[in-house]
Design an enzyme around this catalytic site. Sequence first.
Site, PDB file in Angstrom:
ATOM      1  N   SER A 164       0.823  -1.210   0.000  1.00 56.21           N
ATOM      2  CA  SER A 164       0.000   0.000   0.000  1.00 56.21           C
ATOM      3  C   SER A 164       0.856   1.260   0.000  1.00 56.21           C
ATOM      4  O   SER A 164       1.612   1.507  -0.929  1.00 56.21           O
ATOM      5  CB  SER A 164      -0.943  -0.050   1.202  1.00 56.21           C
ATOM      6  OG  SER A 164      -1.905   0.960   1.148  1.00 56.21           O
ATOM      7  N   ASP A 218      -1.172   1.177  -3.965  1.00 55.13           N
ATOM      8  CA  ASP A 218      -2.005   0.151  -4.596  1.00 55.13           C
ATOM      9  C   ASP A 218      -3.359   0.700  -5.028  1.00 55.13           C
ATOM     10  O   ASP A 218      -4.247  -0.050  -5.397  1.00 55.13           O
ATOM     11  CB  ASP A 218      -2.175  -1.067  -3.678  1.00 55.13           C
ATOM     12  CG  ASP A 218      -2.967  -0.768  -2.415  1.00 55.13           C
ATOM     13  OD1 ASP A 218      -2.989   0.399  -1.990  1.00 55.13           O
ATOM     14  OD2 ASP A 218      -3.552  -1.707  -1.849  1.00 55.13           O
ATOM     15  N   ASP A 242      -2.705   6.080  -3.569  1.00 54.51           N
ATOM     16  CA  ASP A 242      -1.554   5.510  -2.869  1.00 54.51           C
ATOM     17  C   ASP A 242      -0.968   4.389  -3.720  1.00 54.51           C
ATOM     18  O   ASP A 242      -1.371   4.186  -4.868  1.00 54.51           O
ATOM     19  CB  ASP A 242      -1.932   5.037  -1.469  1.00 54.51           C
ATOM     20  CG  ASP A 242      -2.886   3.851  -1.478  1.00 54.51           C
ATOM     21  OD1 ASP A 242      -3.592   3.663  -2.498  1.00 54.51           O
ATOM     22  OD2 ASP A 242      -2.942   3.115  -0.476  1.00 54.51           O
ATOM     23  N   ASP A 284      -5.956   1.988  -3.611  1.00 52.41           N
ATOM     24  CA  ASP A 284      -7.232   1.734  -2.941  1.00 52.41           C
ATOM     25  C   ASP A 284      -7.632   2.889  -2.025  1.00 52.41           C
ATOM     26  O   ASP A 284      -8.619   2.812  -1.312  1.00 52.41           O
ATOM     27  CB  ASP A 284      -7.209   0.412  -2.178  1.00 52.41           C
ATOM     28  CG  ASP A 284      -6.264   0.407  -0.983  1.00 52.41           C
ATOM     29  OD1 ASP A 284      -5.462   1.360  -0.841  1.00 52.41           O
ATOM     30  OD2 ASP A 284      -6.313  -0.555  -0.190  1.00 52.41           O
TER      31      ASP A 284
END
Length: 446
Positions: free
Chosen positions: A102, A243, A241, A245
């Site tokens: 992340s 990833d 960010d 999400d």
Amino acid sequence: MARKYFGTDGIRGATNQGAMTAAMAMKVGMAAGSHFLRGGHKHRVVIGKDTRLSGYMLESALVAGFTAVGMDVVMTGPLPTPAIAMLTQTMRADLGVMISASHNPFADNGIKLFGPDGYKLSDADEEAIEALIDGDVPLVPSAQIGRARRIDDAAGRYIHFAKATFPTDLRLDGMKVVIDCANGAGYKVAPDALWELGAEVIAIGVTPNGTNINDRVGSTAPETLSETVVASGADIGIALDGDADRLIVVDEKGRVIDGDQLMATIAAGWARRGRLAGGGLVATVMSNLGLERHLAAQGLGLIRTKVGDRHVLEAMRARGFNVGGEQSGHIILADYATTGDGLIAALQVLAEVKRAGAPASEVLHRFDPLPQLLKNVRFAGGKPLEADSVQAVIAEAEAELKGRGRLVIRPSGTEPVIRVMAEGDDAAQVERLVDAICDAVRAAAA
């Protein structure tokens, strides 16, 4: 039950150390694959990743583990976490895997798992997989070893899916949008989706090299985005960010808009159109008290949960809400997705700005947040929060804030850090109380 490997959001850590080695990734593949071998059909797992250098190593190890227990593997390459959740559903896979840490630096990585319904795994599934990791997983006969293949159109599938969530009566023509993809998983799909919807797109954080993910770009470092928005005269800026999400937005003046304001904007718009389910939204204990007061003034409620988007989603599903998320920018729109999706949330924000026909600074500033301060205290080991000295300082702070603010102290689920947050009407008081608690934690951890 205490977890050995799984934290707040999957398994995460520094690569080539502890639980984030190639050997461990292969064990995770074997264990998770074995756990989800249910029924007589040919089993399939979808594996995606962000742009970290270690993703190649972990992907190969996971493929070895899954195929060793008889699962076929479909690899997508770099894609957002929510894209993997979506593909797990649409490809009728038994399991989805996202290799990502992340918003963490490139040296960290992680493994997130999704069940066949596209939702993150339950506690029971994670506990069963942990038991298998430390046990002996039976391997299939050589003739039953799984196959692995890459698919080339995964990005296009996700772009089509994301665009379908944008109101059909709107276009982004005439809007100049800066998109910061954090040199991460959304670096291709997010700019393309915005361009296809008509926006004039300025893309930054779209040159990943394996080590620059989240490096002075993305939702945790919005300074470059703010500067670019102002310098280019853009209408709005969007930061994802690593990833993709979560998102943070910057208005045309370069001011950062956090997840609390974005959730309030989406909830208000959906409520006006009769779309908001549950009579409010779900957020965590970290969301600002100003959000709660703002919603109450509109006759809307706020349900609070523990930190972590999985806890938000559990409450949303249990209580029938369709909007929820975190101040950090994880926003879950249950009408469209099974997990936080930065791009889909951004499209809903853009739709509200477009409909209003007003600057983002006016549309997205829904309330004045109360002074809130969060500080992190890193510690080497032990349980400093259980120390009598720390508990005494916390009790004094809670008594002082009673009725005028909130205090949230918790250990991080992903790193050896104690997070200390306070908010209230008096900024000086908030800072003083947070510093006192942090000092007590440091002393106890010494």
